[in-house]
Design an enzyme around this catalytic site. Structure first.
Site, PDB file in Angstrom:
ATOM      1  N   ASN A 114       0.718  -5.608  -1.370  1.00 58.01           N
ATOM      2  CA  ASN A 114       2.089  -5.624  -0.854  1.00 58.01           C
ATOM      3  C   ASN A 114       2.525  -4.268  -0.273  1.00 58.01           C
ATOM      4  OD1 ASN A 114       2.262  -4.312  -3.268  1.00 58.01           O
ATOM      5  ND2 ASN A 114       3.445  -5.894  -4.305  1.00 58.01           N
TER       6      ASN A 114
ATOM      7  N   GLU B 150       6.924   7.978 -13.530  1.00 59.01           N
ATOM      8  CA  GLU B 150       5.992   7.939 -12.397  1.00 59.01           C
ATOM      9  C   GLU B 150       6.023   9.240 -11.592  1.00 59.01           C
ATOM     10  OE1 GLU B 150       7.246   4.489 -10.244  1.00 59.01           O
ATOM     11  OE2 GLU B 150       6.422   3.082 -11.714  1.00 59.01           O
TER      12      GLU B 150
ATOM     13  N   THR C  60       7.886  -8.648  -5.200  1.00 55.71           N
ATOM     14  CA  THR C  60       6.494  -8.303  -5.532  1.00 55.71           C
ATOM     15  C   THR C  60       5.489  -9.204  -4.820  1.00 55.71           C
ATOM     16  OG1 THR C  60       7.286  -7.623  -7.717  1.00 55.71           O
ATOM     17  CG2 THR C  60       4.918  -7.961  -7.485  1.00 55.71           C
TER      18      THR C  60
ATOM     19  N   ARG D  32      14.198  -0.918  -3.296  1.00 55.00           N
ATOM     20  CA  ARG D  32      13.455  -2.134  -3.686  1.00 55.00           C
ATOM     21  C   ARG D  32      13.852  -3.319  -2.819  1.00 55.00           C
ATOM     22  NH1 ARG D  32       9.966  -2.202  -8.136  1.00 55.00           N
ATOM     23  NH2 ARG D  32      10.123  -4.434  -8.391  1.00 55.00           N
TER      24      ARG D  32
ATOM     25  N   HIS E  97       4.498   0.706  -3.129  1.00 55.79           N
ATOM     26  CA  HIS E  97       4.980   0.730  -4.504  1.00 55.79           C
ATOM     27  C   HIS E  97       6.374   1.337  -4.491  1.00 55.79           C
ATOM     28  CE1 HIS E  97       5.409   1.407  -8.779  1.00 55.79           C
ATOM     29  NE2 HIS E  97       5.841   2.617  -8.486  1.00 55.79           N
TER      30      HIS E  97
ATOM     31  N   TYR F 167      -0.214   2.026 -13.803  1.00 54.19           N
ATOM     32  CA  TYR F 167       0.011   0.592 -14.057  1.00 54.19           C
ATOM     33  C   TYR F 167      -0.199   0.217 -15.524  1.00 54.19           C
ATOM     34  CZ  TYR F 167       0.437  -0.581  -9.078  1.00 54.19           C
ATOM     35  OH  TYR F 167       0.870  -0.703  -7.786  1.00 54.19           O
TER      36      TYR F 167
ATOM     37  N   LYS G 186       0.561   2.178  -0.131  1.00 55.75           N
ATOM     38  CA  LYS G 186      -0.710   1.815  -0.761  1.00 55.75           C
ATOM     39  C   LYS G 186      -1.834   1.781   0.287  1.00 55.75           C
ATOM     40  CE  LYS G 186       1.459  -1.012  -4.450  1.00 55.75           C
ATOM     41  NZ  LYS G 186       1.530  -2.389  -5.025  1.00 55.75           N
TER      42      LYS G 186
ATOM     43  N   ARG H  66       7.327  -5.795   2.359  1.00 59.76           N
ATOM     44  CA  ARG H  66       6.281  -6.637   1.764  1.00 59.76           C
ATOM     45  C   ARG H  66       6.209  -8.003   2.429  1.00 59.76           C
ATOM     46  NH1 ARG H  66       7.395  -5.161  -4.605  1.00 59.76           N
ATOM     47  NH2 ARG H  66       5.972  -3.378  -4.757  1.00 59.76           N
TER      48      ARG H  66
HETATM   49  N1  UDP Z   1       0.573  -7.647  -8.857  1.00 57.83           N
HETATM   50  C1  UDP Z   1      -0.343  -8.641  -8.548  1.00 57.83           C
HETATM   51  N2  UDP Z   1      -0.149  -9.894  -9.074  1.00 57.83           N
HETATM   52  C2  UDP Z   1       0.902 -10.191  -9.885  1.00 57.83           C
HETATM   53  C3  UDP Z   1       1.809  -9.182 -10.191  1.00 57.83           C
HETATM   54  C4  UDP Z   1       1.634  -7.907  -9.667  1.00 57.83           C
HETATM   55  O1  UDP Z   1      -1.288  -8.402  -7.804  1.00 57.83           O
HETATM   56  O2  UDP Z   1       1.012 -11.352 -10.335  1.00 57.83           O
HETATM   57  C5  UDP Z   1       0.376  -6.278  -8.309  1.00 57.83           C
HETATM   58  C6  UDP Z   1       1.227  -6.020  -7.061  1.00 57.83           C
HETATM   59  O3  UDP Z   1       0.469  -5.214  -6.166  1.00 57.83           O
HETATM   60  C7  UDP Z   1       2.412  -5.265  -7.649  1.00 57.83           C
HETATM   61  C8  UDP Z   1       1.745  -4.452  -8.757  1.00 57.83           C
HETATM   62  O4  UDP Z   1       0.752  -5.329  -9.288  1.00 57.83           O
HETATM   63  O5  UDP Z   1       3.067  -4.458  -6.687  1.00 57.83           O
HETATM   64  C9  UDP Z   1       2.688  -4.005  -9.871  1.00 57.83           C
HETATM   65  O6  UDP Z   1       3.334  -5.127 -10.411  1.00 57.83           O
HETATM   66  P1  UDP Z   1       4.882  -5.096 -10.775  1.00 57.83           P
HETATM   67  O7  UDP Z   1       5.163  -6.320 -11.581  1.00 57.83           O
HETATM   68  O8  UDP Z   1       5.245  -3.772 -11.352  1.00 57.83           O
HETATM   69  O9  UDP Z   1       5.603  -5.308  -9.348  1.00 57.83           O
HETATM   70  P2  UDP Z   1       6.392  -4.266  -8.421  1.00 57.83           P
HETATM   71  O10 UDP Z   1       7.222  -3.389  -9.316  1.00 57.83           O
HETATM   72  O11 UDP Z   1       5.346  -3.493  -7.646  1.00 57.83           O
HETATM   73  O12 UDP Z   1       7.230  -5.126  -7.514  1.00 57.83           O
HETATM   74 MG    MG Z   2       6.655  -2.272 -11.008  1.00 59.18          MG
END
Ligand code: UDP
Ligand code: MG
Length: 170
Positions: free
Chosen positions: A125, A139, A100, A94, A128, A51, A11, A111
């Site tokens: 973080n 995706e 996250t 992951r 992705h 998203y 990112k 992260r």
């Molecule tokens: N995100 C955020 N606040 C939250 C949840 C998600 O800023 O409470 C952002 C964060 O950058 C995250 C992205 O939104 O990576 C996508 O969210 P997701 O729940 O899909 O998490 P990921 O799969 O990236 O772990």
């Molecule tokens: Mg996600």
């Protein structure tokens, strides 16, 4: 054990913090292969499509700005996109990426080590990482054209497009 593909994005905060090398080194510990790679200036449409599941969240607008690198501007307003392939790739990548929320992520994960929460509350973080095989396929097809990937991982078909303007090298 299944061979899986997934989308990894470095990112804009990862680019700004000059973390590309560190991130790729950490990911390489999983012994996956990269089958697609490119730099992308993320349009609003691509960001929103990527998203779409979060479109009802209060932070959606901030999230779309974040993945576009709006707050960082030139030359950091871009992402590096990779398609990785390997055994149980999604779960393993992951784990290396971490949770996250960067404050809750394992401190040795990408992260946990490099992420932060902005004053506006966005989880910056750094990477992705696709969450499951269905999302990964959606995706990868959103970010990559079939010819940008060195293996045919999903079925393709040939179509004839007429009168489509194309940019080529002069
Ligand atoms: N995100 C955020 N606040 C939250 C949840 C998600 O800023 O409470 C952002 C964060 O950058 C995250 C992205 O939104 O990576 C996508 O969210 P997701 O729940 O899909 O998490 P990921 O799969 O990236 O772990
Ligand atoms: Mg996600």
């Amino acid at each position: 054990m299944a061979v899986e593909q997934l989308l990894i994005l470095i990112k804009p905060d990862g680019i700004k913090k000059s973390l590309t090398g560190n991130i790729l080194t950490k990911l390489s510990e999983a012994r996956m292969v990269i089958i697609g790679a490119k730099a992308v200036k993320v349009s609003k449409e691509l960001a929103e499509a990527h998203y779409y599941q979060l479109k009802d969240k209060l932070f959606f607008g901030e999230l779309v700005d974040y993945i576009q690198g709006k707050i960082y501007g030139e030359p950091y307003d871009r992402v590096l996109a990779f398609v990785y392939q390997g055994e149980d790739a999604i779960l393993r990548m992951r784990k290396i990426a971490g949770a996250t929320n960067p404050e809750e992520a394992d401190p040795v994960s990408i992260r946990g080590a490099y992420g932060r929460i902005t004053t506006k509350g966005v989880y910056e973080n750094v990477v992705h990482c696709s969450s499951d095989q269905l999302e990964a396929a959606r995706e990868i097809k959103l970010w990559f054209k079939p010819e940008d990937i060195v293996k045919e991982i999903y079925p393709t078909k040939k179509i004839t497009v007429e009168k489509e303007a194309k940019t080529i090298w002069t």
